[in-house]
Design an enzyme around this catalytic site. Structure first.
Site, PDB file in Angstrom:
ATOM      1  N   LYS A  50      47.483  48.195  23.344  1.00 47.21           N
ATOM      2  CA  LYS A  50      47.843  49.467  23.979  1.00 47.21           C
ATOM      3  C   LYS A  50      47.577  50.620  23.014  1.00 47.21           C
ATOM      4  O   LYS A  50      47.002  51.646  23.382  1.00 47.21           O
ATOM      5  CB  LYS A  50      49.315  49.425  24.419  1.00 47.21           C
ATOM      6  CG  LYS A  50      49.528  48.489  25.596  1.00 47.21           C
ATOM      7  CD  LYS A  50      50.978  48.149  25.874  1.00 47.21           C
ATOM      8  CE  LYS A  50      51.033  47.064  26.968  1.00 47.21           C
ATOM      9  NZ  LYS A  50      52.361  46.557  27.266  1.00 47.21           N
ATOM     10  N   GLN A  94      58.401  47.220  25.571  1.00 50.84           N
ATOM     11  CA  GLN A  94      57.676  45.951  25.690  1.00 50.84           C
ATOM     12  C   GLN A  94      58.650  44.822  26.028  1.00 50.84           C
ATOM     13  O   GLN A  94      59.660  44.641  25.353  1.00 50.84           O
ATOM     14  CB  GLN A  94      56.941  45.672  24.368  1.00 50.84           C
ATOM     15  CG  GLN A  94      56.035  44.470  24.406  1.00 50.84           C
ATOM     16  CD  GLN A  94      54.854  44.641  25.363  1.00 50.84           C
ATOM     17  OE1 GLN A  94      54.258  45.704  25.460  1.00 50.84           O
ATOM     18  NE2 GLN A  94      54.530  43.592  26.097  1.00 50.84           N
ATOM     19  N   ASP A 119      55.227  52.176  33.160  1.00 50.44           N
ATOM     20  CA  ASP A 119      55.156  50.797  33.650  1.00 50.44           C
ATOM     21  C   ASP A 119      55.480  50.733  35.142  1.00 50.44           C
ATOM     22  O   ASP A 119      55.254  49.707  35.783  1.00 50.44           O
ATOM     23  CB  ASP A 119      56.153  49.906  32.887  1.00 50.44           C
ATOM     24  CG  ASP A 119      55.477  49.080  31.792  1.00 50.44           C
ATOM     25  OD1 ASP A 119      54.243  48.887  31.879  1.00 50.44           O
ATOM     26  OD2 ASP A 119      56.176  48.636  30.875  1.00 50.44           O
TER      27      ASP A 119
END
Ligand code: NDP
Length: 296
Positions: A50, A94, A119
């Site tokens: 990322k 995460q 997300d």
């Protein structure tokens, strides 16, 4: 028949190019903060990818690494600080969190401002997606839809079958395909006659987490097969949820693993960071809408 291979690399590059173009037009540098708790090696690889993508596109990227024994309060305080940081347009935590924090996962995700929730896991964004107002949709299914569009694979009126009903893949994939006018069937571990249903799919999405679960006899000739699964079968070998070799002989198009959906996910994250930045720039974020009572 030998299926057309839908290369994640090719479509991820297109998604990133589009994100970069849109970012350049915005006249600001989109910023992503990734919060990682603990030192899960698989998570570390994802986080590095990322950050690399941010660097590649010239985006601002911040990494917050917290030790595995971080308290929930400390983690929430980090999210609060990032929520208030104007240089950060997207925040992601995460997953998975370390075992001690796993019960707090939803509370942690809910603490991220919906307008920075790149997300797409916040209930506000889940609700917006299911009511057709979605702008920050979960990256994996949203990346798959972009790939189908770029690949000129029609969705309208097609029968899409999704195996898996998780909040991060299966359910949002169903919403996104519905929005494209596909007829959607979701299968899960309690589904009866799974193979028969799967054989009816024009578009098949496998998001199960079981190596080579989908075999050639389960696939309609000419179908498009999207393999979301990532399964480690040997120390250094990754395979999907689809028996790639055999299904390639039946399907019309198929994504490989590795080199497929995983790359689309990271690319779509970049697009979501730009979308979030744009919404914040335009003062069009979900939080403001909520505050002004504009949302139902
Ligand atoms: P989950 O474990 O959350 O969900 C798996 C789903 O598969 C569940 O809905 C489960 O049903 C269903 N399932 C399990 N066994 C069967 C069975 N025998 N028959 C039918 N359905 C079954 O997984 P995720 O959705 O998070 O991930 C799925 C896969 O995708 C994993 O391999 C994961 O690593 C990968 N992944 C890849 C990403 C990428 O970027 N490429 C991103 C995210 C995930 P039930 O609900 O009944 O238990």
């Amino acid at each position: 028949m030998t299926a057309r291979i839908l290369s994640g690399r090719e479509y991820a590059a297109k998604i990133k190019e589009a994100a970069k173009r849109e970012a350049d037009l915005l006249g600001l540098r989109p910023g992503l903060a990734v919060v990682m708790v603990g030192d899960n090696p698989a998570s570390a690889v994802y986080v590095r990818n990322k950050n690399k993508s941010c660097e590649e596109l010239g985006f601002h990227s911040v990494m917050e690494t917290l030790s595995a024994n971080t308290s929930k309060e400390r983690l929430l305080a980090v999210i609060d600080r990032l929520n208030a940081d104007a240089s950060i347009h997207g925040i992601l935590v995460q997953l998975p969190l370390p075992a001690e924090l796993s019960d707090a996962e939803q509370e942690v995700l809910n603490r991220i401002s919906p307008d920075k929730d790149v997300d797409g896991f916040h209930p506000v964004n889940v609700g917006r997606l299911s009511t057709g107002q979605g702008s920050l949709a979960p990256c994996t299914p949203a990346g798959c839809i972009k790939m189908l569009e770029y690949a000129d694979i029609p969705m309208d009126g097609k029968h899409a079958v999704i195996i898996g009903r998780s909040n991060i893949v299966g359910k949002p994939m169903a919403q996104l395909l519905l929005a494209k006018n596909a007829t959607v069937t979701i299968c899960h571990s309690h589904t009866k006659d799974l193979a028969k249903i799967v054989r009816e799919a024009d578009i098949l999405v496998a998001a199960i987490g079981k190596p080579r679960f989908v075999t050639a006899d389960m696939v309609k000739p000419g179908a498009t097969v999207i393999d979301v699964g990532i399964n480690r079968v040997e120390p250094k070998k990754l395979v999907g949820d689809v028996d790639f070799e055999a299904v390639s002989e039946v399907a019309g198009a198929i994504t490989p693993v590795p080199g497929g959906v995983g790359l689309l996910t990271v690319a779509m994250l970049m697009q979501n960071v730009v979308t979030a930045a744009k919404m914040q720039l335009q003062g069009n974020c979900n939080i403001e809408k909520t505050d002004k009572g504009k949302m139902a």
